[in-house]
Design an enzyme around this catalytic site. Structure first.
Site, PDB file in Angstrom:
ATOM      1  N   TYR A 171     -77.072 -14.256  -1.976  1.00 11.39           N
ATOM      2  CA  TYR A 171     -76.739 -13.438  -3.151  1.00 11.39           C
ATOM      3  C   TYR A 171     -75.293 -12.955  -3.097  1.00 11.39           C
ATOM      4  O   TYR A 171     -74.555 -13.024  -4.086  1.00 11.39           O
ATOM      5  CB  TYR A 171     -77.711 -12.257  -3.202  1.00 11.39           C
ATOM      6  N   LYS A 175     -72.359 -13.838  -5.768  1.00 14.40           N
ATOM      7  CA  LYS A 175     -71.712 -12.774  -6.524  1.00 14.40           C
ATOM      8  C   LYS A 175     -70.212 -12.709  -6.247  1.00 14.40           C
ATOM      9  O   LYS A 175     -69.418 -12.356  -7.138  1.00 14.40           O
ATOM     10  CB  LYS A 175     -72.374 -11.437  -6.216  1.00 14.40           C
TER      11      LYS A 175
END
Length: 303
Positions: A171, A175
């Site tokens: 993640y 991001k």
């Protein structure tokens, strides 16, 4: 409301729940016509259900707004293309794209499987790139035809992407990639009348409730809920409106009612030398420079 987005057509991905739903409702309240995208998957990206997107579109229509649902997979070329064509077919134009869709598959790195890596990077990073690419092609065509748009893109990064987050290597990497994509897109698309910014939101959603259960508990009835998804949406609506003219290539943190302009990598202390260093000399120079540099922010979850 002020009608800040009156006449604009806005696409919001991942708008069936949480932040995306709050953004879609907030845009509609300001007069925008909204395309509500959501694949309807679970927290880990499994399962598909068209109902969440339909429900939010129905909510918007119930309060007198205009909205259509789109339940395609925006991390595919076909889904991203149909997302843009849905806006054009339903409302005749596209003014703002809010990239928000995503899910989690948290694991420590030594336990993180390749499938979990690929799935999370796909939905967050590819799921930003493809809608952006297809929307940008539409806006470029308009600009070349002499109709320069006042287009806006709002991408969704995370504190995990800015500082790192233990147990979220997939993640955090995705991001962080979104920040890089935002900066490149802002530079490349400015000539076509497109502004591109990113937000790093913190809010109480189904993606965060387990990680930040105590910090994100709902306040007593009647008190301002700073961690509600709707607390992030005003900034997103402003960035997605014509009122944000001149603001592009920026990253904002929206956290508990606070808005912060994030300042990314910049050259810090530096030392040049005319001759090649030995490894020991390079190490000594690095330690001297580190002593003069600002320390990085702590990684989320680090002890």
């Amino acid at each position: 409301m002020t009608g800040l987005c009156e006449g604009r057509v806005v696409v919001v991905t991942g708008a069936g729940r949480g932040l995306g739903r709050a953004h879609a409702l907030a845009f509609a309240a300001e007069g925008a016509r909204v395309v509500v995208n959501d694949l309807g998957v679970g927290l880990d990206g499994t399962g598909v259900c068209a109902r969440p997107a339909q429900q939010v579109a129905e909510e918007i229509r119930a309060i007198g707004g205009e909205a259509v649902a789109h339940d395609g997979d925006i991390a595919t070329t076909e889904g991203a293309a149909s997302l843009v064509s849905t806006a054009l077919d339903a409302f005749g134009r596209l003014d703002t794209l809010v990239n928000n869709a995503g899910f989690l598959r948290d694991r420590m790195l030594v336990n993180l499987g390749e499938d979990d890596w690929d799935a999370v990077v796909r939905v967050h990073l590819k799921g930003h790139f493809l809608p952006l690419r297809h929307a940008a092609a539409q806006w470029r065509a308009e600009a070349k035809a002499g109709r320069v748009p006042r287009a806006r893109v709002v991408n969704t990064t995370s504190g995990a992407g800015l500082l790192g987050s233990v147990g979220q290597g997939n993640y955090a990497a995705a991001k962080a990639g979104i920040v890089g994509l935002t900066l490149v897109a802002a530079a490349e698309l400015a000539r076509y009348g497109v502004q591109v910014n990113a937000i790093a939101p913190a809010a109480r959603t189904r993606m965060t409730e387990r990680t930040f259960a105590d910090a994100m508990a709902a306040p007593a009835e009647g008190r301002f809920d700073a961690m509600a998804p709707s607390s992030v949406s005003p900034l997103v609506v402003w960035l997605g409106s014509a009122a944000s003219s001149g603001v592009t290539g920026q990253v904002f943190e929206a956290d508990g009612g606070r808005i912060t302009v994030m300042e990314g990598w910049r050259p810090g202390p530096s030392a040049g030398r005319a001759a090649r260093r030995t490894p020991e000399e390079a190490g000594a120079a690095a330690r001297e420079l580190l002593a003069a540099a600002e320390p990085p922010g702590p990684v989320y979850g680090a002890r």
